[in-house]
Design a protein around this motif. Structure first.
Motif, PDB file in Angstrom:
ATOM      1  N   ASP A   1       0.797  -1.199   0.047  1.00 45.86           N
ATOM      2  CA  ASP A   1       0.077   0.153   0.080  1.00 45.86           C
ATOM      3  C   ASP A   1       0.807   1.198   0.083  1.00 45.86           C
ATOM      4  OD1 ASP A   1      -2.412  -1.503   0.058  1.00 45.86           O
ATOM      5  OD2 ASP A   1      -1.913  -1.775   2.341  1.00 45.86           O
ATOM      6  N   LEU A   2       0.356   2.329  -0.613  1.00 54.54           N
ATOM      7  CA  LEU A   2       0.885   3.608  -0.747  1.00 54.54           C
ATOM      8  C   LEU A   2      -0.063   4.613   0.428  1.00 54.54           C
ATOM      9  CD1 LEU A   2       1.698   4.707  -4.093  1.00 54.54           C
ATOM     10  CD2 LEU A   2       3.273   3.897  -2.630  1.00 54.54           C
ATOM     11  N   VAL A   3       0.605   4.696   1.726  1.00 56.49           N
ATOM     12  CA  VAL A   3      -0.210   5.586   2.630  1.00 56.49           C
ATOM     13  C   VAL A   3       0.238   7.163   2.749  1.00 56.49           C
ATOM     14  CG1 VAL A   3      -0.764   5.629   5.131  1.00 56.49           C
ATOM     15  CG2 VAL A   3      -0.255   3.474   3.880  1.00 56.49           C
ATOM     16  N   PRO A   4      -0.611   7.925   2.765  1.00 59.74           N
ATOM     17  CA  PRO A   4      -0.379   9.366   2.886  1.00 59.74           C
ATOM     18  C   PRO A   4       0.228   9.411   4.106  1.00 59.74           C
ATOM     19  CG  PRO A   4      -2.492   9.091   1.727  1.00 59.74           C
ATOM     20  CD  PRO A   4      -2.113   7.613   2.323  1.00 59.74           C
ATOM     21  N   VAL A   5       1.462  10.460   4.436  1.00 60.63           N
ATOM     22  CA  VAL A   5       2.145  10.318   5.432  1.00 60.63           C
ATOM     23  C   VAL A   5       1.449  10.825   6.686  1.00 60.63           C
ATOM     24  CG1 VAL A   5       4.459  10.367   4.426  1.00 60.63           C
ATOM     25  CG2 VAL A   5       3.200  12.337   4.610  1.00 60.63           C
TER      26      VAL A   5
END
Length: 339
Positions: free
Chosen positions: A21-25
């Motif tokens: 997954d790409l998780v917004p920081v």
């Protein structure tokens, strides 16, 4: 190829790679840090937030992935040429190739007299310096395998990722924990006596050949987001550095986890003024070789950021240094940029 740390910027949104997954920081635990936290994943909004609205969003420029991948270095160079003096410019990047195209444009702009100030992760530094991909360092390059002294890990980072790594490491039973109780340090009769007591404990274990983890207690003490709280965190980092300095014994290996902790232990604990970056112990974990004027010349100093690695990363590093794990040999198949 993904660089160590797993951070990407796409459409001005900064992401952390977590598994698939790409998780917004802003949705990660790092955004909830009591001192350095933030609410924005969009880097334009982050700059406005951190400037407390003294920098206007309309003044912040951006170089998109489309600019880089479709326009190429010539197009990016023209964008750079047209930047007014002094603005912030966000550079989107999701691959080393993106950074290479941007860097070529920057080099051309610098040749024309342009000057820039960069705030970046290590991947850009590697590309900017033209460092080639390099395998992870082997245990024989990280520690003295013949030393009877134990190794030392210092962990000041208290982010959830660091805590999970500590818990996994302790569950393996291959290290001896030495807890730095923040409560005792702050509320005890004498902080100096407490530091001396803990120093003696760590020293005796190292002399007996045991690998020691000196770590701060996991509960947070202090007022979040205040100067008082920040000063307390700094004093704890100084105390950890003092313990390293007063040990009087060269550890078999030394790894420090946490950005502030590692930045204090190096100069205050080890007297480092100059070091050579030799490579990486694990992806995102740079290794310094300390110079001849430091407390332990030639010692390899492993800087393990709090936000780097999965739950087993710290345990894998310790096992590899003890020669009991195959993880290092597996990782060496993957070429990664030097930090």
């Amino acid at each position: 190829m993904l660089w160590g740390g797993g951070r990407l910027t796409i459409d001005k949104i900064h992401y952390l790679v977590q598994g698939d997954d790409l998780v917004p920081v802003a949705a990660t635990p790092f955004a909830r840090d009591p001192f350095f936290g933030y609410t924005a994943s969009n880097q334009r909004e982050w700059i406005v937030e951190k400037s407390q609205d003294t920098i206007l969003g309309d003044s912040i420029r951006s170089i998109s992935l489309e600019d880089i991948r479709c326009g190429g270095s010539a197009h990016v160079l023209e964008m750079i040429r047209n930047l007014p003096k002094g603005p912030f410019c966000i550079v989107n990047a999701a691959h080393y190739r993106d950074l290479e195209v941007f860097t070529l444009a920057v080099l051309d702009a610098e040749a024309e007299g342009k000057r820039f100030l960069f705030r970046s992760a290590a991947a850009f530094v590697a590309v900017r310096l033209g460092l080639e991909a390099k395998s992870l360092l082997s245990p024989r390059h990280l520690c003295d395998l013949n030393s009877p002294t134990g190794g030392l890990i210092v962990c000041g980072s208290y982010v959830p990722g660091s805590t999970r790594q500590l818990e996994h490491l302790f569950s393996q039973g291959e290290v001896e924990p030495a807890e730095f109780s923040v409560t005792q340090f702050v509320n005890g009769d004498s902080p100096d006596k407490y530091v001396t007591k803990l120093t003696n404990q760590v020293r005796n274990r190292l002399i007996n050949g045991r690998n020691v983890v000196l770590f701060t207690s996991r509960q947070y003490v202090g007022e979040a987001g205040t100067q008082q709280g920040l000063a307390l965190g700094r004093s704890i980092a100084w105390a950890l550095a003092q313990i390293v300095r007063e040990l009087g014994i060269r550890p078999r290996f030394l790894a420090v986890k946490g950005g502030i902790t590692s930045s204090e232990v190096a100069p205050r604990g080890l007297g480092v003024k100059r070091a050579i970056v030799r490579g990486q112990a694990l992806p995102g974990v740079p290794v310094w070789e300390l110079d001849e004027n430091s407390l332990y010349p030639g010692l390899k100093y492993m800087i393990f950021p709090g936000n780097v690695g999965g739950p087993d990363a710290l345990a894998r590093l310790v096992k590899s240094l003890a020669g009991t794990d195959d993880a290092q040999r597996v990782d060496k198949r993957t070429n990664l940029m030097n930090p």
